[in-house]
Scaffold this active site. Structure first.
Site, PDB file in Angstrom:
ATOM      1  CG  HIS A 185      -2.167  -0.955   0.841  1.00  0.00           C
ATOM      2  ND1 HIS A 185      -3.080  -0.824   0.401  1.00  0.00           N
ATOM      3  CD2 HIS A 185      -2.028  -2.072   1.289  1.00  0.00           C
ATOM      4  CE1 HIS A 185      -3.642  -1.920  -0.263  1.00  0.00           C
ATOM      5  NE2 HIS A 185      -3.749  -2.489   1.023  1.00  0.00           N
ATOM      6  CD  GLU A 421     -11.890  -8.379 -17.777  1.00  0.00           C
ATOM      7  OE1 GLU A 421     -10.927  -7.660 -17.560  1.00  0.00           O
ATOM      8  OE2 GLU A 421     -13.372  -8.546 -17.433  1.00  0.00           O
ATOM      9  CG  ASP A 445      -7.856  -9.683 -15.646  1.00  0.00           C
ATOM     10  OD1 ASP A 445      -7.563 -10.559 -15.080  1.00  0.00           O
ATOM     11  OD2 ASP A 445      -8.953  -8.789 -15.482  1.00  0.00           O
ATOM     12  CB  CYS A 492     -10.382   0.274 -19.560  1.00  0.00           C
ATOM     13  SG  CYS A 492     -10.817  -1.077 -19.177  1.00  0.00           S
TER      14      CYS A 492
HETATM   15  C1  PEP Z   1      -8.429  -4.925 -16.616  1.00  0.00           C
HETATM   16  O1  PEP Z   1      -8.368  -6.401 -16.867  1.00  0.00           O
HETATM   17  O2  PEP Z   1      -7.414  -4.496 -18.554  1.00  0.00           O
HETATM   18  C2  PEP Z   1      -8.913  -4.202 -16.012  1.00  0.00           C
HETATM   19  C3  PEP Z   1      -8.970  -3.058 -16.987  1.00  0.00           C
HETATM   20  O3  PEP Z   1      -9.768  -4.398 -15.203  1.00  0.00           O
HETATM   21  P1  PEP Z   1      -9.161  -4.692 -13.737  1.00  0.00           P
HETATM   22  O4  PEP Z   1      -8.098  -4.707 -13.911  1.00  0.00           O
HETATM   23  O5  PEP Z   1     -10.327  -4.157 -12.452  1.00  0.00           O
HETATM   24  O6  PEP Z   1      -8.931  -6.245 -13.360  1.00  0.00           O
HETATM   25 MG    MG Z   2      -9.528  -7.177 -15.247  1.00  0.00          MG
END
Ligand code: PEP
Ligand code: MG
Length: 555
Positions: A185, A421, A445, A492
């Site tokens: 953290h 993903e 992911d 994202c």
């Molecule tokens: C991802 O998997 O790239 C994503 C944006 O979602 P998270 O990191 O929340 O799994």
């Molecule tokens: Mg994800």
């Protein structure tokens, strides 16, 4: 020169200041009675909760709501009834509360320290933080805040989360710790506060003495002790370039994000809660590309109500309007635990009961979230996004539920998208594209599932690479499929905010990039200077390994 783990970008040049762990001088309390100790324990617990609530509010304001959640987690641990029972057993045997805390929490610390998973190992430090603070409260000792009165680089064994937020940012040029990892953290908080940091240097940290001159290179994870003139001069040059660059980025604020060949791009932000909005608005982002709605479900002991969710979604939509807001439906599971959901423990949580898989089983919960989203839709431009879609059936089932709920909500309006993903979804992107308005690529992911590398496991983190040719080819495949179907393709995951990657993604035809607010202006600058070069995408298919891809992208 010492090497450590890069925890927070940036370079600092300054004098070392060792912060040794302050031993708390415990006034020798003698045991009076069980009742007396129990009342001391309960009073300290109550004060501890108040302290953590204050710290949480302070962190949310100074740093961000995501970072503040660590103190909510500490509060939950402090209120844990199993631990309380164990401490009471010691009190009943005639021990003091301090002894109870020390013995019980130390047992858990040992347990965590021996775990295989780096993320879990780092949680031992959270327990230590809780223990030390409770003992301080019991003895009326002030918080141990590493205060500096002059500009210095802080050197220490480790910083607990409460020490990290209490750092005097004005005088802390950077910090270096002996233990810790990228996911501790303190590292997360340092990144958001923009303080360069290197963690996990190990025992060699003892080579640094108080007053040594240091160069902390958070970009490379290197520390130079008492550098020679030339090295110092070259770092001062880099430091100047970095600060000039930061100043020049200001001119990109409130500008359109358009490439030289006229392609309008969306540079958006990822958020975890409404409290992140000031950073988004300050960055002048073109939208929200990912609202991780699961944070509304976490660190509490019951489901968020429809009303509570409605208020959160409405607030974000209103503040962003008319810019688009992509809200991802709940993605609990994997590394995100929600105890009250009573999900069974799994051998491979990232491959298990997670996200849309939970929603399709617990449809009442899913409908509650969808209703809250649709009711909020009239306050802005809503894009609903399903996570972890692996097949057409899943998408169609979730979409049918959304359409049924939508029919019951007057004037609801939304666009529908999915996260790509999972490699299975990438391979059938053309089939999925027919049923949605947009894709958003979740690279965090997608990399782990493509290369079979657990994104939380430090032992294999060297293998977790966005430069793997398989991953690069998948990206091209997804973007091409989306573009051929005439839907917007965005991203994202973390890769969207990597400056070295942005030109390639633009050449592949990516239209939306969603990242942390501090990256927005840098990304916009890259976009606004970019000239489309489709040839680059063809060339990348010739590359055979990670090294070749990195060299090609000048990394
Ligand atoms: C991802 O998997 O790239 C994503 C944006 O979602 P998270 O990191 O929340 O799994
Ligand atoms: Mg994800």
């Amino acid at each position: 020169m010492l090497k450590g783990i890069k925890a927070s970008d940036g370079i600092a040049i300054g004098v070392a200041k060792w912060i040794k762990e302050v031993e708390i001088e415990i006034i020798e309390m003698s045991f009076i009675s069980v009742e007396d100790e129990k009342s001391r324990y309960l009073k300290a617990k109550e004060q501890g909760i108040i302290r953590l609530e204050k710290l949480k509010a302070e962190t949310a304001e100074k740093v961000g709501s995501y970072e503040a959640e660590v103190f909510e987690a500490h509060k939950q641990l402090l209120m844990d009834t199993v631990m309380e029972k164990e401490i009471f057993q010691y009190l009943e045997k005639g021990h003091t509360t301090e002894f109870g805390y020390e013995t019980v929490i130390n047992k858990y610390i040992k347990m965590f320290e021996q775990m295989d998973n780096a993320y879990m190992r780092e949680r031992a430090l959270d327990l230590k933080d809780i223990k030390m603070n409770q003992i301080r409260i019991l003895n009326n000792v002030e918080d141990n805040s590493p205060s500096l009165s002059e500009d210095m680089i802080l050197v220490t064994y480790d910083l607990t989360p409460s020490e990290t937020v209490k750092i005097n940012k004005a005088h802390t040029l950077g910090f270096i710790t002996e233990i810790g990892g990228e996911t501790s953290h303190s590292a997360i908080i340092a990144r958001t506060m923009g303080i360069p940091a290197i963690v996990g240097v190990g025992k060699t940290l003892e080579h640094i003495k108080d007053g040594d001159e240091l160069i902390l290179d958070g970009l490379k994870g290197e520390i130079h002790i008492n550098p020679d003139k030339d090295l110092k001069a070259s770092y001062q040059e880099i430091l100047k370039t970095l600060s000039d660059e930061k100043a020049s980025l200001e001119s990109y604020k409130n500008q359109a994000s358009v490439t030289l060949d006229g392609q309008v791009i969306e540079i958006a932000c990822n958020i975890a809660s409404v409290e992140d909005m000031p950073y988004v608005l300050e960055s002048s982002a073109d939208g929200i590309g990912l609202f991780r709605s699961e944070f509304l479900y976490m660190n509490r002991d019951h489901y968020p109500s429809e009303e509570e969710q409605f208020e959160a979604y409405k607030a974000v939509l209103e503040q962003m309007a008319p810019k688009p807001v992509t809200i991802r439906t709940m993605d609990v599971g994997g590394d995100k635990a929600v105890p009250y959901m009573q999900l069974e423990e799994e051998m491979n949580p990232f491959l298990g009961f997670r996200a849309i898989r939970i929603c399709l089983e617990d449809q009442d919960m899913f409908r509650t979230q969808l209703r809250a989203l649709l009711r909020a839709s009239k306050y802005g431009r809503l894009r609903i996004m399903f996570p972890m879609i692996a097949s057409l059936e899943e998408l169609l089932e979730a979409k049918a539920i959304l359409e049924a709920v939508s029919a019951e909500v007057p004037n609801a309006s939304y666009e529908l998208g999915i996260m790509i993903e999972i490699p299975a979804a990438a391979m059938i992107a053309d089939l999925l594209a027919e049923h949605v308005d947009f894709f958003s690529i979740g690279t965090n992911d997608l990399i782990q599932y493509t290369t079979a590398v657990d994104r939380m496991n430090a032992k294999v983190s060297k293998l977790y690479s966005p430069y793997h040719p398989a991953f690069i080819r998948l990206l091209d495949r997804i973007i091409s499929a989306g573009n051929a179907a005439g839907i917007e393709v965005g991203m994202c995951g973390n890769v969207a905010g990597k400056p070295d990657f942005i030109p390639l993604l633009l050449n592949m035809g990516l239209k939306e990039f969603s990242m942390s607010p501090d990256m927005v202006l840098k990304a916009r600058k890259i976009v606004n200077h970019h000239q489309l070069n489709k040839e680059q995408v063809k060339e990348i298919y010739q590359l055979k390994n990670i090294e070749e891809v990195k060299a090609f992208l000048n990394i």
